[in-house]
Design an enzyme around this catalytic site. Sequence first.
Site, short mmCIF file in Angstrom:
data_model
loop_
_atom_site.label_atom_id
_atom_site.label_comp_id
_atom_site.label_asym_id
_atom_site.label_seq_id
_atom_site.Cartn_x
_atom_site.Cartn_y
_atom_site.Cartn_z
N THR B 176 0.85 -1.05 0.25
CA THR B 176 -0.08 0.14 -0.08
C THR B 176 0.93 1.11 0.09
O THR B 176 2.01 1.36 0.62
CB THR B 176 -0.83 0.10 1.31
OG1 THR B 176 -1.79 -1.16 1.23
CG2 THR B 176 -1.70 1.38 1.45
N ARG B 204 -13.83 -7.00 -0.78
CA ARG B 204 -13.32 -6.59 0.73
C ARG B 204 -12.56 -5.26 0.52
O ARG B 204 -11.79 -4.92 -0.26
CB ARG B 204 -11.98 -7.63 1.26
CG ARG B 204 -11.48 -7.23 2.57
CD ARG B 204 -10.05 -6.60 2.41
NE ARG B 204 -9.64 -6.43 3.35
CZ ARG B 204 -8.27 -5.72 3.45
NH1 ARG B 204 -7.61 -5.37 2.11
NH2 ARG B 204 -7.84 -5.41 4.72
N VAL B 205 -12.78 -4.39 1.83
CA VAL B 205 -12.18 -2.99 1.72
C VAL B 205 -11.62 -3.05 3.06
O VAL B 205 -12.17 -3.56 4.11
CB VAL B 205 -13.38 -2.03 1.57
CG1 VAL B 205 -12.54 -0.64 1.69
CG2 VAL B 205 -13.92 -2.25 0.39
N GLY B 206 -10.39 -2.48 3.11
CA GLY B 206 -9.75 -2.19 4.18
C GLY B 206 -9.98 -0.76 5.02
O GLY B 206 -10.82 -0.33 4.64
N ASP B 207 -8.70 -0.08 5.49
CA ASP B 207 -8.71 1.12 5.89
C ASP B 207 -8.40 2.45 4.99
O ASP B 207 -8.62 3.39 5.23
CB ASP B 207 -7.84 1.50 7.03
CG ASP B 207 -6.62 1.00 6.71
OD1 ASP B 207 -6.13 0.28 5.76
OD2 ASP B 207 -5.44 1.87 7.37
N THR B 227 -0.79 2.15 6.90
CA THR B 227 -0.45 0.78 6.04
C THR B 227 -0.61 -0.10 7.10
O THR B 227 -0.04 -0.02 8.09
CB THR B 227 0.56 1.17 5.04
OG1 THR B 227 1.00 -0.28 4.54
CG2 THR B 227 1.91 1.56 5.83
N GLY B 228 -0.96 -1.39 6.51
CA GLY B 228 -0.89 -2.56 7.33
C GLY B 228 -2.08 -3.22 7.21
O GLY B 228 -2.73 -3.57 6.07
N GLY B 230 -5.27 -3.88 7.05
CA GLY B 230 -6.37 -2.77 7.06
C GLY B 230 -7.62 -2.88 7.75
O GLY B 230 -8.26 -1.93 8.19
#
Lengths: 315, 315
Positions: B176, B204-207, B227-228, B230
């Site tokens: 990211t 799927r969606v992260g942060d 980042t990480g 998410g």
Amino acid sequence: MTAGQTVIAVHGGAGQLPRRQREYPGRKGVELGIAAAVRAGQQVLTKGGSAVRAVAAAVAVMEDNELFNAGRGAALCTDGTVELSASIMNGRTRAAGAMVGLKRTRNPVLAAVELMDHAHCLLFGSQGDAYAAAAGLEQVSSEYFHTKYRERQLQRQKKRGDSTALDHNDESAHGTVGAVALDRRGNLAAATSTGGLVNQLAGRVGDTPVIGAGTWADNRICAISATGKGDAFARVAFARRVADLIELTGADPQAAALAALREVEIVKGEGGCLVLTANGQLTMPFTSPQMVRGWAAGRDAPTVALWADESVVLD
Amino acid sequence: MTAGQTVIAVHGGAGQLPRRQREYPGRKGVELGIAAAVRAGQQVLTKGGSAVRAVAAAVAVMEDNELFNAGRGAALCTDGTVELSASIMNGRTRAAGAMVGLKRTRNPVLAAVELMDHAHCLLFGSQGDAYAAAAGLEQVSSEYFHTKYRERQLQRQKKRGDSTALDHNDESAHGTVGAVALDRRGNLAAATSTGGLVNQLAGRVGDTPVIGAGTWADNRICAISATGKGDAFARVAFARRVADLIELTGADPQAAALAALREVEIVKGEGGCLVLTANGQLTMPFTSPQMVRGWAAGRDAPTVALWADESVVLD
């Protein structure tokens, strides 16, 4: 509040209807719908069920009621489609689940529940429906969600010049729904569900499915469900802000929520929220002309209120 | 920092690569890619351009570089597709824009820029691409984003047992991307862009596209890009939390970011972030084995670092 006392509160959206229209024809139906949602959550809580199950049950009842902008009877996008979003958070574990843009799942909040304890936090679009279907949740045709009222509302909105509107700027249908609950074991939860803005661009998402914007729950602080101009609530990361103001400054929940609502106003939004603390303190401030809401502690009869200065107990 | 001094910092993702592998073959390419992104932002800033334009330029350079997990070379979903998400926030106006699940727009961060000053805050799916296309942004075929390396990586991940992975658990591609900047007028901005986790469920969606989770900017406090893992950052509403800890408790940025990263660990996540304050203080803590990052003040040569205890100046 008595120790071990349960609390449920729900909202049916922030809206624009002025108080002078308080005797509008649809009012009774909305009050009954709110009371039914309160009772659904209350039933879970008084049997010793969890706050998570209570908020999910209360929100699902409003999703099934076409008077609210969630599930059946949701507001329509400018292309005439329905897109449903929902989220839920468990204040005990701080697990959270959210769904964006569902089109087939009857109860989006139950899809968010299914996702909550899994690796992912948020799914969007047809994959969200597929996930819900695989989890055994009822899938319906798009006609199920559509109502004649919402079709007429979309046409009226387009004639006004093609802008979006909060989901109940008029008197016959209400808004985004949400719930907060405190169970017997002192656990908090919050959930929110919406069809978005009337005449919104398909694909637009507000604060409802965003953990930390429309929904937040943390046993140590509070549970929050927000409603209003969702773009502004999302830009403020509203719910996390309310919780942080309470936790980090010692603000009381009412002052914290009003301060965060002022931040929403700066980015041109208005609305309101439910805030419930772990000791059972409930506050429901709003900056819109009205916010439809109801609540009950323990086995009390539900109280329902539409504007700031009045409420009615529904036995 | 000198008053009026500009600062740009970028990251290329939190990852798992242990320091003992520090002489891996792909390292030089990544360092050069980070330095190129820093220079792109720096070029905007030293000409008097805005922090918003600087972070967008820096992120777009990494989106175009197939070594990073954003735009071209993004990680693949389990079904082999690419889904791109990005967000940006202007610390001066607190306007924000975000895109979820793009498949056709070459530079997702530029689509987020287009949305930022409009009524909506977040668009998902094909409507996001349509919005970007209507704004004149370059659309590309899905083949443009796919790389041989990511296809092999997906197959390897599936053989390992079908679980997801952070986007650069191995040595040949990184993660990211994000950037924070401070311009001559003292304005802050932040932007983040990603292809998500390797082998993630499509949808799927992260942060990354969540304002207040992966991205935050407020001139009065700081700019943040995270980042990480998410899902965990989203559940914590990470970036808003860091800003609130700084604003409301007076914590220094490093302590605030580490405290928020501990909250991420509680919900089983790890990673890192860039935090840049309005007076030019930059901190880049991480809890993952590495976080690829680079920075420069004013016209300085970019400094690039991959692990915690080493950095290199690239003239």
